[in-house]
Design a protein around this motif. Structure first.
Motif, PDB file in Angstrom:
ATOM      1  N   GLN A   8       0.832  -1.208   0.000  1.00  0.00           N
ATOM      2  CA  GLN A   8       0.000   0.000   0.000  1.00  0.00           C
ATOM      3  C   GLN A   8       0.868   1.260   0.000  1.00  0.00           C
ATOM      4  OE1 GLN A   8      -2.424   0.454   3.439  1.00  0.00           O
ATOM      5  NE2 GLN A   8      -4.110   1.366   2.264  1.00  0.00           N
ATOM      6  N   ARG A   9       1.917   1.212   0.813  1.00  0.00           N
ATOM      7  CA  ARG A   9       2.825   2.355   0.886  1.00  0.00           C
ATOM      8  C   ARG A   9       3.476   2.585  -0.495  1.00  0.00           C
ATOM      9  NH1 ARG A   9       5.947   5.337   4.475  1.00  0.00           N
ATOM     10  NH2 ARG A   9       8.081   5.674   3.806  1.00  0.00           N
ATOM     11  N   MET A  10       3.867   1.484  -1.138  1.00  0.00           N
ATOM     12  CA  MET A  10       4.516   1.594  -2.444  1.00  0.00           C
ATOM     13  C   MET A  10       3.556   2.192  -3.478  1.00  0.00           C
ATOM     14  SD  MET A  10       7.498   1.243  -3.377  1.00  0.00           S
ATOM     15  CE  MET A  10       7.995   1.903  -4.947  1.00  0.00           C
ATOM     16  N   GLU A  11       2.283   1.778  -3.410  1.00  0.00           N
ATOM     17  CA  GLU A  11       1.294   2.333  -4.355  1.00  0.00           C
ATOM     18  C   GLU A  11       1.163   3.834  -4.186  1.00  0.00           C
ATOM     19  OE1 GLU A  11      -2.571   0.408  -4.121  1.00  0.00           O
ATOM     20  OE2 GLU A  11      -1.573  -1.488  -4.592  1.00  0.00           O
ATOM     21  N   LYS A  12       1.152   4.276  -2.924  1.00  0.00           N
ATOM     22  CA  LYS A  12       1.026   5.718  -2.668  1.00  0.00           C
ATOM     23  C   LYS A  12       2.237   6.464  -3.216  1.00  0.00           C
ATOM     24  CE  LYS A  12      -1.623   5.467   1.641  1.00  0.00           C
ATOM     25  NZ  LYS A  12      -1.481   5.632   3.090  1.00  0.00           N
ATOM     26  N   ILE A  13       3.410   5.856  -3.071  1.00  0.00           N
ATOM     27  CA  ILE A  13       4.645   6.498  -3.535  1.00  0.00           C
ATOM     28  C   ILE A  13       4.649   6.610  -5.055  1.00  0.00           C
ATOM     29  CG2 ILE A  13       7.155   6.134  -3.734  1.00  0.00           C
ATOM     30  CD1 ILE A  13       7.000   5.048  -0.788  1.00  0.00           C
ATOM     31  N   VAL A  14       4.254   5.528  -5.739  1.00  0.00           N
ATOM     32  CA  VAL A  14       4.226   5.548  -7.209  1.00  0.00           C
ATOM     33  C   VAL A  14       3.233   6.613  -7.687  1.00  0.00           C
ATOM     34  CG1 VAL A  14       3.658   4.188  -9.275  1.00  0.00           C
ATOM     35  CG2 VAL A  14       4.932   3.134  -7.396  1.00  0.00           C
ATOM     36  N   ALA A 320      15.124   4.910  -3.283  1.00  0.00           N
ATOM     37  CA  ALA A 320      15.286   4.758  -1.829  1.00  0.00           C
ATOM     38  C   ALA A 320      15.067   6.108  -1.133  1.00  0.00           C
ATOM     39  CB  ALA A 320      16.682   4.221  -1.502  1.00  0.00           C
ATOM     40  N   LEU A 321      15.563   7.187  -1.738  1.00  0.00           N
ATOM     41  CA  LEU A 321      15.389   8.513  -1.131  1.00  0.00           C
ATOM     42  C   LEU A 321      13.910   8.884  -1.039  1.00  0.00           C
ATOM     43  CD1 LEU A 321      18.274  10.445  -2.949  1.00  0.00           C
ATOM     44  CD2 LEU A 321      18.125   9.990  -0.489  1.00  0.00           C
ATOM     45  N   ILE A 322      13.161   8.575  -2.105  1.00  0.00           N
ATOM     46  CA  ILE A 322      11.728   8.907  -2.094  1.00  0.00           C
ATOM     47  C   ILE A 322      10.998   8.025  -1.083  1.00  0.00           C
ATOM     48  CG2 ILE A 322       9.608   8.934  -3.477  1.00  0.00           C
ATOM     49  CD1 ILE A 322      11.345   9.620  -5.943  1.00  0.00           C
ATOM     50  N   CYS A 323      11.325   6.724  -1.081  1.00  0.00           N
ATOM     51  CA  CYS A 323      10.667   5.813  -0.125  1.00  0.00           C
ATOM     52  C   CYS A 323      10.956   6.230   1.312  1.00  0.00           C
ATOM     53  CB  CYS A 323      11.134   4.375  -0.341  1.00  0.00           C
ATOM     54  SG  CYS A 323      10.568   3.664  -1.897  1.00  0.00           S
ATOM     55  N   GLU A 324      12.216   6.607   1.553  1.00  0.00           N
ATOM     56  CA  GLU A 324      12.619   6.996   2.904  1.00  0.00           C
ATOM     57  C   GLU A 324      11.936   8.311   3.321  1.00  0.00           C
ATOM     58  OE1 GLU A 324      14.420   5.049   4.859  1.00  0.00           O
ATOM     59  OE2 GLU A 324      14.099   6.527   6.456  1.00  0.00           O
ATOM     60  N   ALA A 325      11.784   9.211   2.361  1.00  0.00           N
ATOM     61  CA  ALA A 325      11.260  10.549   2.684  1.00  0.00           C
ATOM     62  C   ALA A 325       9.751  10.548   2.890  1.00  0.00           C
ATOM     63  CB  ALA A 325      11.613  11.516   1.543  1.00  0.00           C
ATOM     64  N   TYR A 326       9.059   9.579   2.244  1.00  0.00           N
ATOM     65  CA  TYR A 326       7.595   9.626   2.261  1.00  0.00           C
ATOM     66  C   TYR A 326       7.051   9.439   3.669  1.00  0.00           C
ATOM     67  CZ  TYR A 326       2.737   8.725   1.082  1.00  0.00           C
ATOM     68  OH  TYR A 326       1.368   8.812   0.989  1.00  0.00           O
ATOM     69  N   SER A 327       6.224  10.400   4.093  1.00  0.00           N
ATOM     70  CA  SER A 327       5.555  10.181   5.370  1.00  0.00           C
ATOM     71  C   SER A 327       4.233  10.928   5.403  1.00  0.00           C
ATOM     72  CB  SER A 327       6.443  10.578   6.548  1.00  0.00           C
ATOM     73  OG  SER A 327       6.662  11.941   6.530  1.00  0.00           O
ATOM     74  N   GLU A 328       3.387  10.490   6.323  1.00  0.00           N
ATOM     75  CA  GLU A 328       2.091  11.133   6.505  1.00  0.00           C
ATOM     76  C   GLU A 328       2.008  11.517   7.977  1.00  0.00           C
ATOM     77  OE1 GLU A 328      -0.912   8.349   5.281  1.00  0.00           O
ATOM     78  OE2 GLU A 328      -0.096   8.205   3.251  1.00  0.00           O
ATOM     79  N   ASP A 329       1.558  12.748   8.237  1.00  0.00           N
ATOM     80  CA  ASP A 329       1.320  13.121   9.631  1.00  0.00           C
ATOM     81  C   ASP A 329       0.047  13.954   9.712  1.00  0.00           C
ATOM     82  OD1 ASP A 329       2.122  15.596   8.727  1.00  0.00           O
ATOM     83  OD2 ASP A 329       3.964  15.707   9.906  1.00  0.00           O
TER      84      ASP A 329
END
Ligand code: ATP
Length: 453
Positions: A8-14, A320-329
């Motif tokens: 799910q996280r990967m889908e949001k990133i793409v 990796a940079l995008i995956c690492e940076a992605y967050s929700e708050d």
């Protein structure tokens, strides 16, 4: 233990990558071409910042490394000598049931029987070798004599130019030659977004040394590369060093580490650091008949240098940079109600846009002209973005979503309308803490430069 895959996280990133212009599918309007990607306006900035930082620390900040930029089309003799023409292949199997083309190592085994991972089919072809190199023809004649290859790695042009670079740079061992550039592999199963692509970029260093220095330098470069990832915002807790076991290592290598990262789709290789002995130079010396030896003036010895190679993927590191940076708050909206905020927490050093500048209101000429003045002041120092459209809270959110670390707002205090002491000051907002501080416009370049460096 690697962390469990998070689809799910990967889908949001793409989806974010496409929506905000980081990465698009190549030839999308024609249905796309598998395993190929185009970088949009923000993706290209991120990629460039990564490559520039690698070049800065690998070449500019060292006395013992020089750079080069080799051609992509490669003479077949180079790749025959390196072993790629003969051996750069994956065993491939077809599933007769669902027609999938599979790498032999992707089959699943149940009760000792190999099965197709897509449909569970057991009707499989025998493995056949599939060379991963793209072949083309140079010149008008499309026959055997005109074959050239798109390079499958940047390294070989470094080995082939070793003597020329040594002569012009007048370096003494140990010293390195660095290169960033495109590489091409006709991967059987491109997957996981850009992770396994058919066209990608590598950042490679060939660090030449005496035979007795090889093992020590392998350790040294592994540590240097781990520091690099920490300095671009990839924490050591998400990185893992795999010692490649003897049976999986190339026969000529005396030691190889894979640096792996916990992607949302599992733990996967970012970079390989390998001690390749004198294999490559010796092969090219043998095949070309030209000496690739180094002459040591002190000991009067002549020998083929050994080499340690840290080889990193640009696209995999960007991912990796995008995956690492992605967050929700959670953050308050215009009316103070909490809402989910998507934020890319890039290290300021690699963030595509460093600072956004906003006039509080777009229909107030004095605010707009002051904000544009600030853009001009900052532009020589960093990539800045001006935005006047929509409510200020929405403008902050748009920048949070693309990872802009700083936001500058020009308000009525800036004009000195409320308090003369605040004239020519602005608010400076931090993306992660969302805290705002008041700073003088004249101090902005130095403050931001300091926080971005
Ligand atoms: P893998 O086992 O994942 O196929 P590899 O061991 O073949 O990778 P190397 O030949 O060591 O990879 O290449 C060095 C680096 O180049 C890899 O660590 C990776 O970052 C990058 N790279 C290799 N193949 C690809 C690819 N198909 N797409 C994107 N990056 C790649």
């Amino acid at each position: 233990m690697s962390t469990p895959p998070d689809a799910q996280r990967m889908e949001k990133i793409v989806s974010l990558c496409k929506r905000r212009g980081f990465i698009f599918q190549s030839s999308e309007i024609y249905g796309g071409l598998n395993g190929l990607w185009d970088y949009g306006p923000l993706g290209v900035e991120l990629k460039r910042n990564l490559k520039n930082y690698w070049w800065q620390v690998t070449v500019h900040e060292r006395d013992d490394v020089v750079g080069m930029d080799g051609s992509i089309l490669t003479h077949p003799a180079v790749l025959e000598a390196s072993g790629h023409v003969e051996g750069f292949s994956d065993p491939m199997i077809d599933c007769r049931t669902c027609k999938a083309h599979l790498r032999a190592d992707q089959l699943v085994e149940k009760k000792g029987v190999k099965q197709c991972p897509n449909c569970g089919g057991k009707d499989l072809t025998a493995p056949r070798q599939f060379n991963l190199m793209f072949e083309t023809h140079v010149g008008a004649a499309a026959d055997e004599s005109s074959i050239a290859y798109l390079r499958p790695e940047t390294a070989q042009s470094i080995f082939v130019q070793f003597k020329n670079v040594l002569e012009v740079s007048r370096k003494k061992l140990p010293f390195g030659i660095a290169q960033i550039g495109k590489a091409f592999r006709n991967e059987i199963n491109p997957r996981n977004f850009t992770f396994r692509s058919r066209e990608f970029e590598q950042m490679e260093l060939e660090y030449f040394c005496r035979p007795e220095q090889g093992m020590e330098l392998l350790e040294y470069w592994k540590e240097e590369r781990l520091k690099f990832y920490a300095n671009i915002g990839i924490p050591s807790t998400k990185l893992h060093v795999l010692t490649v076991p003897d049976e999986e290592r190339a026969f000529y290598s005396k030691g190889t580490y894979d640096i792996e990262y916990d992607f949302p789709f599992g733990r996967q290789e970012l970079e390989g650091v390998a001690y390749r002995t004198d294999y490559d130079l010796s092969q090219h010396q043998k095949a070309s008949g030209k000496s690739l030896e180094y002459f040591d003036e002190e000991t009067k010895q002549r020998f083929v240098p050994h080499v340690v190679e840290p080889s990193a993927g640009v696209d995999r590191t960007v991912l990796a940079l995008i995956c690492e940076a992605y967050s929700e708050d959670q953050a308050p909206d215009e009316k103070g109600k909490m809402e989910t905020r998507i934020v890319l927490r890039f290290h300021p050093r690699i963030a595509p846009i460093k600072c956004a500048v906003f006039p509080l209101l777009k229909n107030k000429e004095s605010l707009v002209s002051k904000a544009k003045e600030i853009v001009e002041i900052l532009r020589p120092h960093m990539y800045v973005f001006y935005d006047e459209s929509g409510a200020i809270g929405r403008r902050y959110r748009r920048q949070d979503e693309i990872g802009t670390p700083f936001g500058v707002t020009v308000d009525f205090e800036t004009l000195g309308e409320k308090d003369a002491a605040l004239r020519d000051t602005v608010t400076l907002r931090d993306r992660d803490s969302m805290k705002q501080e008041r700073v003088a416009i004249q101090d902005l370049p130095a403050i931001l430069r300091d926080r971005i460096a």
